[in-house]
Design a protein around this motif. Sequence first.
Motif, short mmCIF file in Angstrom:
data_model
loop_
_atom_site.label_atom_id
_atom_site.label_comp_id
_atom_site.label_asym_id
_atom_site.label_seq_id
_atom_site.Cartn_x
_atom_site.Cartn_y
_atom_site.Cartn_z
N CYS A 154 8.26 -5.02 8.07
CA CYS A 154 8.59 -5.21 6.66
C CYS A 154 9.32 -3.97 6.15
O CYS A 154 9.43 -2.96 6.88
CB CYS A 154 7.34 -5.50 5.82
N ASP A 155 9.81 -4.02 4.93
CA ASP A 155 10.66 -2.94 4.42
C ASP A 155 9.91 -1.62 4.21
O ASP A 155 10.53 -0.57 4.14
CB ASP A 155 11.30 -3.39 3.10
N SER A 156 8.60 -1.68 4.11
CA SER A 156 7.83 -0.46 3.85
C SER A 156 7.33 0.23 5.12
O SER A 156 6.52 1.15 5.04
CB SER A 156 6.63 -0.80 2.96
N GLN A 241 6.56 -5.01 -2.80
CA GLN A 241 6.34 -4.25 -1.57
C GLN A 241 5.00 -4.61 -0.93
O GLN A 241 4.91 -4.84 0.27
CB GLN A 241 6.40 -2.76 -1.87
N TYR A 242 3.95 -4.68 -1.75
CA TYR A 242 2.62 -5.02 -1.23
C TYR A 242 2.56 -6.49 -0.81
O TYR A 242 1.84 -6.85 0.13
CB TYR A 242 1.56 -4.73 -2.29
N GLN A 245 4.00 -6.56 2.63
CA GLN A 245 3.05 -6.02 3.59
C GLN A 245 1.96 -7.05 3.91
O GLN A 245 1.57 -7.22 5.07
CB GLN A 245 2.42 -4.74 3.03
#
Length: 535
Positions: A154-156, A241-242, A245
């Motif tokens: 993912c992006d994070s 973001q979460y 995730q």
Amino acid sequence: MSTIAWSWTYFWTVWFFVIYSDNLTKVSMFLNTLTPKFYVALTGTSSLISGLILIFEWWYFRKYGTSFIEQVSVSHLRPLLGGVDNSSPTNSNTSNGDADSNRQSVSECKVWRNPLNLFRGAEYNRYMWVTGREPLTYYDMNLSAQDHQTFFTCDSDHLRPADAIMQKAWRERNPQARISAAHQSLELEELHGCVCATASILLAEEEATTIVEAEKLFKQALKAGEGCYRRSQQLQHHGAQYEAQHRRDTNVLVYIKRRLAMCSRKLGRTREAVKMLRDLMKEFPLLSMFNIHENLLESLLELQNYADVQAVLAKYDDISLPKSATICYTAALLKARAVSDKFSPEAASRRGLSTAEMNAVEAIHRAVEFNPHVPKYLLEMKSLILPPEHILKRGDSEAIAYAFFHLQHWKRVEGALNLLHCTWEGTFRMIPYPLEKGHLFYPYPICTETADRELLPMFHEVSVYPKKELPFFILFTAGLCSFTAMLALLTHQFPELMGVFAKAFLSTLFAPLNFIMEKVESILPSSLWHQLTRI
């Protein structure tokens, strides 16, 4: 009426013989006056005409997939002779709601993740070490790399060093580089007192050389995956973001549990695998895109728990859900199981099919129409290979993946393969041709061959459907053209000799009629015969 029809038939028969007897002498005189030039012109002209017909027939077949003469005879002559055209399916033949799929814009050549794909290190690599053949194509492995990046990143990820390393590892093409990156990620995580779940997944898939080793690594990944899932579940509504995730952690957890169930199935703990799969489907009911029910069906068939298999089919063989070879052929197997042990083709041809036998045959026809490549693998008319990691529904790759795991289940049901052998080819007589129309499903895609060639290894001969076999009329026209061309050549080279052969052939052809006319003349009075010829 029958008497009148018979009398008219008799009258016209007599009339034909009268006319023939009158012209017989003239025909004989005409044949005797023919020169060799006539035979050269005749055979040359007939050769040219048959060649033009052959060229037109071949062009029409390449464009429309059928013979023009055959098309005309079926479409126009058969109705005049009282035949019925079965080429257009009726609404009553479209069952199980599959008519609705005809109206849907179906992505014909969408490639799906194989629900029962093998382990690279413990199975695919071992095959390569033994045979020296690559079981997976680059295209197939590239699709898997894209899946891994979608499900496991993912992006994070850049916020955690271990996840950042794994993000690069999934993009690596070299297997050793991927394994080294996974070890590096694990070492980095161990410094912080935890384990990277995705690193353990990669090692279980590609480094472990046995299923036992793979299971051990997946159990290690499960502990880390459950911890990450619980943490992200609490924070999933705190921002995009979460949310990303949590989606990634959910995919990781589902993947681990599924592969652990597959390890249990491969190690003989089938009941444990069934329980794990059922729990997974209850915990994540919305993740039907992973097709976990296909793993469950295969495990239940191994346990011969046919009642539970039927219950799963009742839920997933639904109008709104996409079909698969596993769904269609498992439904056919259950219906065949009810009658196959007592089925006999000879007895069925004498007394006709019973209701249960008809249901089984229709289920087999439905399955074969969905994927026509499967029967040759189930009947061992074509050798199996290791299934690819991705399959094309209704294609050869899906047929291999299904037969690889389900052939044993068909063999276990007494008479099921015999029933399949006796009935599967009848499907092709029911499906309209060309395949712009479907019968029970949407029309068969024409692009499957290209996609299957990219998914399957080079040493495997890809099964192709429909194979365009030359119709009878094209073969007949080709033979006629070749024969007349040979006659034209021989007549041009040896005109006198071919003239003798032609006269002998014609005299032989008319010999039966001459014999009949002589008998008629000897029976009828000469005065009556003379009056009839004058008429």
